[in-house]
Design a protein around this motif. Sequence first.
Motif, PDB file in Angstrom:
ATOM      1  N   GLU A   5       1.306  30.801 -11.159  1.00 39.98           N
ATOM      2  CA  GLU A   5       2.626  30.194 -11.121  1.00 39.98           C
ATOM      3  C   GLU A   5       2.778  29.484  -9.783  1.00 39.98           C
ATOM      4  OE1 GLU A   5       7.313  31.463 -11.602  1.00 39.98           O
ATOM      5  OE2 GLU A   5       5.740  32.949 -11.824  1.00 39.98           O
ATOM      6  N   LYS A   6       3.170  28.216  -9.827  1.00 46.66           N
ATOM      7  CA  LYS A   6       3.333  27.420  -8.611  1.00 46.66           C
ATOM      8  C   LYS A   6       4.598  26.585  -8.752  1.00 46.66           C
ATOM      9  CE  LYS A   6       1.849  25.486  -4.754  1.00 46.66           C
ATOM     10  NZ  LYS A   6       2.027  26.115  -3.505  1.00 46.66           N
ATOM     11  N   GLY A   7       5.645  27.000  -8.057  1.00 45.41           N
ATOM     12  CA  GLY A   7       6.914  26.278  -8.141  1.00 45.41           C
ATOM     13  C   GLY A   7       7.473  26.310  -9.553  1.00 45.41           C
ATOM     14  N   ARG A   8       7.673  25.139 -10.128  1.00 48.09           N
ATOM     15  CA  ARG A   8       8.213  25.025 -11.485  1.00 48.09           C
ATOM     16  C   ARG A   8       7.124  24.980 -12.559  1.00 48.09           C
ATOM     17  NH1 ARG A   8      13.365  21.020 -11.085  1.00 48.09           N
ATOM     18  NH2 ARG A   8      14.401  22.126  -9.403  1.00 48.09           N
ATOM     19  N   PHE A   9       5.867  25.134 -12.161  1.00 51.56           N
ATOM     20  CA  PHE A   9       4.742  25.081 -13.088  1.00 51.56           C
ATOM     21  C   PHE A   9       4.149  26.465 -13.316  1.00 51.56           C
ATOM     22  CE2 PHE A   9       4.766  20.723 -11.576  1.00 51.56           C
ATOM     23  CZ  PHE A   9       4.491  20.007 -12.737  1.00 51.56           C
ATOM     24  N   TYR A  51       6.278  23.688 -17.681  1.00 43.75           N
ATOM     25  CA  TYR A  51       7.062  23.143 -16.579  1.00 43.75           C
ATOM     26  C   TYR A  51       8.525  23.288 -16.935  1.00 43.75           C
ATOM     27  CZ  TYR A  51       9.362  19.776 -13.554  1.00 43.75           C
ATOM     28  OH  TYR A  51      10.210  19.182 -12.658  1.00 43.75           O
ATOM     29  N   ASP A  53      12.494  22.304 -15.449  1.00 37.16           N
ATOM     30  CA  ASP A  53      13.334  21.661 -14.439  1.00 37.16           C
ATOM     31  C   ASP A  53      14.728  22.281 -14.409  1.00 37.16           C
ATOM     32  OD1 ASP A  53      14.646  20.662 -16.625  1.00 37.16           O
ATOM     33  OD2 ASP A  53      14.299  18.559 -16.177  1.00 37.16           O
ATOM     34  N   GLU A  57      12.481  22.661 -20.683  1.00 32.64           N
ATOM     35  CA  GLU A  57      11.192  23.304 -20.478  1.00 32.64           C
ATOM     36  C   GLU A  57      10.165  22.617 -21.384  1.00 32.64           C
ATOM     37  OE1 GLU A  57      10.886  27.702 -19.803  1.00 32.64           O
ATOM     38  OE2 GLU A  57       9.976  27.565 -21.799  1.00 32.64           O
TER      39      GLU A  57
END
Length: 119
Positions: A5-9, A51, A53, A57
């Motif tokens: 998991e990295k930020g919104r991804f 992803y 926002d 999704e």
Amino acid sequence: QFFVEKGRFVFSLKPWIRLQENRKTDPMQSSGDDNPNITDYVGDYEFTTAYSDGDFEYILRLRHAIETGRGSAELNWTFPIGGKFIGYTSIFTGYGESLIDYNHKQTRFGIGIALNNIL
């Protein structure tokens, strides 16, 4: 399953190995392998990325069979409808959408209500 998991991804890789059963001598036999060639269609691994926002999704799921090149792709999108209701759309193309007809290529589109989001 490997998950990052990295930020919104979100990224996921799920490899699998199918354990073979004994071959059936009669299709009506209860024991034995019902689908010995399923990995030729469904694949050897699944890659998923998602992803978000906040309100929307997007999810992409890919499956691939290394030896035959077959597999599938699925794209999903969720969106707010109002209150706690979440809209859901999905498009799928390829093999293995269901176990009943895993060896038939198909394309389908779906729309509905999601119970929850992935992220």
